[in-house]
Design a protein around this motif. Sequence first.
Motif, PDB file in Angstrom:
ATOM      1  N   ILE A 195      -8.981  59.430 -57.885  1.00  0.00           N
ATOM      2  CA  ILE A 195      -9.155  59.255 -59.338  1.00  0.00           C
ATOM      3  C   ILE A 195     -10.097  58.082 -59.555  1.00  0.00           C
ATOM      4  O   ILE A 195      -9.836  56.958 -59.083  1.00  0.00           O
ATOM      5  N   VAL A 196     -11.186  58.336 -60.262  1.00  0.00           N
ATOM      6  CA  VAL A 196     -12.248  57.329 -60.447  1.00  0.00           C
ATOM      7  C   VAL A 196     -12.281  56.900 -61.909  1.00  0.00           C
ATOM      8  O   VAL A 196     -12.362  57.728 -62.824  1.00  0.00           O
ATOM      9  N   CYS A 197     -12.216  55.580 -62.124  1.00  0.00           N
ATOM     10  CA  CYS A 197     -12.283  55.028 -63.494  1.00  0.00           C
ATOM     11  C   CYS A 197     -13.194  53.809 -63.512  1.00  0.00           C
ATOM     12  O   CYS A 197     -13.796  53.443 -62.502  1.00  0.00           O
ATOM     13  N   SER A 198     -13.310  53.167 -64.665  1.00  0.00           N
ATOM     14  CA  SER A 198     -14.380  52.178 -64.869  1.00  0.00           C
ATOM     15  C   SER A 198     -14.016  50.742 -64.521  1.00  0.00           C
ATOM     16  O   SER A 198     -14.904  49.930 -64.236  1.00  0.00           O
ATOM     17  N   SER A 199     -12.737  50.373 -64.551  1.00  0.00           N
ATOM     18  CA  SER A 199     -12.376  48.958 -64.346  1.00  0.00           C
ATOM     19  C   SER A 199     -11.035  48.818 -63.633  1.00  0.00           C
ATOM     20  O   SER A 199     -10.257  49.779 -63.525  1.00  0.00           O
ATOM     21  N   ALA A 200     -10.758  47.598 -63.175  1.00  0.00           N
ATOM     22  CA  ALA A 200      -9.504  47.318 -62.472  1.00  0.00           C
ATOM     23  C   ALA A 200      -8.301  47.465 -63.402  1.00  0.00           C
ATOM     24  O   ALA A 200      -7.247  47.984 -63.004  1.00  0.00           O
ATOM     25  N   LEU A 213      -3.679  53.602 -65.113  1.00  0.00           N
ATOM     26  CA  LEU A 213      -3.557  54.988 -64.659  1.00  0.00           C
ATOM     27  C   LEU A 213      -2.470  55.145 -63.591  1.00  0.00           C
ATOM     28  O   LEU A 213      -1.775  56.173 -63.545  1.00  0.00           O
ATOM     29  N   ILE A 214      -2.333  54.154 -62.729  1.00  0.00           N
ATOM     30  CA  ILE A 214      -1.280  54.219 -61.691  1.00  0.00           C
ATOM     31  C   ILE A 214       0.109  54.287 -62.347  1.00  0.00           C
ATOM     32  O   ILE A 214       1.002  55.002 -61.880  1.00  0.00           O
ATOM     33  N   LYS A 215       0.281  53.555 -63.446  1.00  0.00           N
ATOM     34  CA  LYS A 215       1.554  53.602 -64.174  1.00  0.00           C
ATOM     35  C   LYS A 215       1.811  54.984 -64.756  1.00  0.00           C
ATOM     36  O   LYS A 215       2.958  55.427 -64.834  1.00  0.00           O
ATOM     37  N   GLN A 216       0.737  55.673 -65.147  1.00  0.00           N
ATOM     38  CA  GLN A 216       0.891  57.001 -65.757  1.00  0.00           C
ATOM     39  C   GLN A 216       1.176  58.096 -64.717  1.00  0.00           C
ATOM     40  O   GLN A 216       1.484  59.229 -65.078  1.00  0.00           O
ATOM     41  N   LEU A 217       1.057  57.760 -63.429  1.00  0.00           N
ATOM     42  CA  LEU A 217       1.258  58.745 -62.361  1.00  0.00           C
ATOM     43  C   LEU A 217       2.725  58.938 -61.974  1.00  0.00           C
ATOM     44  O   LEU A 217       3.056  59.777 -61.132  1.00  0.00           O
ATOM     45  N   THR A 218       3.593  58.174 -62.590  1.00  0.00           N
ATOM     46  CA  THR A 218       4.995  58.146 -62.161  1.00  0.00           C
ATOM     47  C   THR A 218       5.629  59.534 -62.137  1.00  0.00           C
ATOM     48  O   THR A 218       6.308  59.919 -61.165  1.00  0.00           O
ATOM     49  N   THR A 219       5.439  60.310 -63.182  1.00  0.00           N
ATOM     50  CA  THR A 219       6.092  61.619 -63.281  1.00  0.00           C
ATOM     51  C   THR A 219       5.400  62.698 -62.450  1.00  0.00           C
ATOM     52  O   THR A 219       5.925  63.802 -62.310  1.00  0.00           O
ATOM     53  N   ASP A 278     -12.259  59.834 -64.811  1.00  0.00           N
ATOM     54  CA  ASP A 278     -11.687  59.357 -66.085  1.00  0.00           C
ATOM     55  C   ASP A 278     -12.790  59.385 -67.152  1.00  0.00           C
ATOM     56  O   ASP A 278     -13.218  58.341 -67.665  1.00  0.00           O
ATOM     57  N   TRP A 279     -13.214  60.579 -67.493  1.00  0.00           N
ATOM     58  CA  TRP A 279     -14.449  60.787 -68.255  1.00  0.00           C
ATOM     59  C   TRP A 279     -14.321  60.433 -69.737  1.00  0.00           C
ATOM     60  O   TRP A 279     -15.226  59.853 -70.328  1.00  0.00           O
ATOM     61  N   ASN A 280     -13.217  60.806 -70.341  1.00  0.00           N
ATOM     62  CA  ASN A 280     -13.092  60.701 -71.807  1.00  0.00           C
ATOM     63  C   ASN A 280     -12.557  59.363 -72.304  1.00  0.00           C
ATOM     64  O   ASN A 280     -12.620  59.092 -73.504  1.00  0.00           O
ATOM     65  N   TRP A 281     -12.024  58.548 -71.409  1.00  0.00           N
ATOM     66  CA  TRP A 281     -11.452  57.274 -71.851  1.00  0.00           C
ATOM     67  C   TRP A 281     -12.549  56.322 -72.328  1.00  0.00           C
ATOM     68  O   TRP A 281     -13.640  56.263 -71.753  1.00  0.00           O
ATOM     69  N   ARG A 282     -12.251  55.572 -73.382  1.00  0.00           N
ATOM     70  CA  ARG A 282     -13.223  54.621 -73.941  1.00  0.00           C
ATOM     71  C   ARG A 282     -12.614  53.221 -74.004  1.00  0.00           C
ATOM     72  O   ARG A 282     -11.422  53.060 -74.267  1.00  0.00           O
ATOM     73  N   ASP A 283     -13.471  52.225 -73.784  1.00  0.00           N
ATOM     74  CA  ASP A 283     -13.003  50.832 -73.829  1.00  0.00           C
ATOM     75  C   ASP A 283     -12.988  50.321 -75.269  1.00  0.00           C
ATOM     76  O   ASP A 283     -13.131  51.100 -76.224  1.00  0.00           O
ATOM     77  N   GLN A 284     -12.846  49.019 -75.444  1.00  0.00           N
ATOM     78  CA  GLN A 284     -12.769  48.444 -76.791  1.00  0.00           C
ATOM     79  C   GLN A 284     -14.056  48.656 -77.586  1.00  0.00           C
ATOM     80  O   GLN A 284     -14.039  48.704 -78.813  1.00  0.00           O
ATOM     81  N   LYS A 285     -15.170  48.794 -76.878  1.00  0.00           N
ATOM     82  CA  LYS A 285     -16.451  49.060 -77.541  1.00  0.00           C
ATOM     83  C   LYS A 285     -16.751  50.552 -77.659  1.00  0.00           C
ATOM     84  O   LYS A 285     -17.872  50.941 -77.961  1.00  0.00           O
ATOM     85  N   LYS A 317     -14.740  72.817 -50.880  1.00  0.00           N
ATOM     86  CA  LYS A 317     -13.616  72.026 -50.371  1.00  0.00           C
ATOM     87  C   LYS A 317     -13.015  71.115 -51.448  1.00  0.00           C
ATOM     88  O   LYS A 317     -11.813  70.807 -51.408  1.00  0.00           O
ATOM     89  N   VAL A 318     -13.869  70.632 -52.362  1.00  0.00           N
ATOM     90  CA  VAL A 318     -13.421  69.657 -53.379  1.00  0.00           C
ATOM     91  C   VAL A 318     -13.564  70.282 -54.762  1.00  0.00           C
ATOM     92  O   VAL A 318     -14.604  70.880 -55.097  1.00  0.00           O
ATOM     93  N   LYS A 319     -12.526  70.076 -55.589  1.00  0.00           N
ATOM     94  CA  LYS A 319     -12.576  70.494 -56.986  1.00  0.00           C
ATOM     95  C   LYS A 319     -12.703  69.266 -57.881  1.00  0.00           C
ATOM     96  O   LYS A 319     -12.037  68.244 -57.656  1.00  0.00           O
ATOM     97  N   VAL A 320     -13.537  69.400 -58.908  1.00  0.00           N
ATOM     98  CA  VAL A 320     -13.811  68.263 -59.809  1.00  0.00           C
ATOM     99  C   VAL A 320     -13.127  68.508 -61.142  1.00  0.00           C
ATOM    100  O   VAL A 320     -13.216  69.607 -61.726  1.00  0.00           O
ATOM    101  N   GLY A 321     -12.450  67.480 -61.641  1.00  0.00           N
ATOM    102  CA  GLY A 321     -11.800  67.562 -62.957  1.00  0.00           C
ATOM    103  C   GLY A 321     -12.235  66.399 -63.850  1.00  0.00           C
ATOM    104  O   GLY A 321     -12.364  65.261 -63.376  1.00  0.00           O
ATOM    105  N   LEU A 322     -12.471  66.660 -65.113  1.00  0.00           N
ATOM    106  CA  LEU A 322     -12.849  65.625 -66.090  1.00  0.00           C
ATOM    107  C   LEU A 322     -11.659  65.354 -66.984  1.00  0.00           C
ATOM    108  O   LEU A 322     -11.280  66.181 -67.808  1.00  0.00           O
ATOM    109  N   PHE A 323     -11.051  64.180 -66.787  1.00  0.00           N
ATOM    110  CA  PHE A 323      -9.848  63.827 -67.548  1.00  0.00           C
ATOM    111  C   PHE A 323     -10.257  63.121 -68.846  1.00  0.00           C
ATOM    112  O   PHE A 323     -11.075  62.223 -68.851  1.00  0.00           O
TER     113      PHE A 323
END
Length: 300
Positions: free
Chosen positions: A181-186, A192-198, A257-264, A294-300
């Motif tokens: 899972i690739v996203c923009s910042s630490a 996102l790790i917290k959201q993986l619980t379920t 993590d395509w659709n997520w937006r920061d404060q700006k 071999k690899v499938k791509v998803g845009l979250f």
Amino acid sequence: MGDDLGDDWWEQKGNSDAPGGEEEREEPEKEEEKQPTDQASPQEKKGKKRKSVTEKPVPAKKKKTALKSQTECFMAQEKKEDEGEKKPKKKRKKKKKTITDVLATSEPKPGSPGDLQSLVLEHFKDKRSVIELEELKLQDSCFVTSNDLTHSLSSYLKEICPKWAKVQKQHTEKSSVVMLIVCSSALRVIELIKQLTTFKGEAKVLKLFAKHIKVEEQVKLLQKGVTHIGVGTPGRLSALIEKEGLTLPPLRFLVLDWNWRDQKLRRMVDVPEVKGDLLKLLDTGILKGCREGKVKVGLF
């Protein structure tokens, strides 16, 4: 007697016809009367000269030129005033609209496979040949369903990978992951790790970003045991692949993590540095794995 009569006759005759009579005498008197009028005093002459100077009529041409010069001066002054009024208007330039301004007034649209395709081709069009660009194109079968902005991360992953428990058990290789899972910042990684619980179940999740963690430490963590899900930033993931701390053959799912937006209101691909790192990451071998199925791509 005869002499006396002759004299009387000549006297009477001479009054009217005799040459050199009274008319001749009157002429010098007239001339004498004219002389005093011609001989004027110097003061009177000066007065006459001044009158003649002041009474000289102004030519029509000069009047026209004077009027023209006055009107031209007046027009020049008006132009200067107009320019002076216009200058501050030029300074009041409208501010260029930023991404934040545009997105604040528009509804966000979910990402699609075409967005990723156009991003890749636009980046590599001047760096690759025509044949190589054709190889970068991904078929629709390379993509799973994109997020329509209604899913949480766990619900989205359950949709694209319903048999996760089986996939998790089959993965036994170290220094690799099944899902990346690739996203923009630490900060976004931790969120996102917290959201993986379920979703994750018994799977091991590893955070892979550059903040406060050295590459060598992450390489050791990947070598210690089996990691199923890696969540990280594109810059650090590329560094791990280059140092062979993270191998790609076991990879089956790449989630952006395509659709997520920061404060700006910027997406991951709207930040130049992150976009560059992402394209570099895709070019390390992930796009090749997608083309090979071999690899499938998803845009979250």
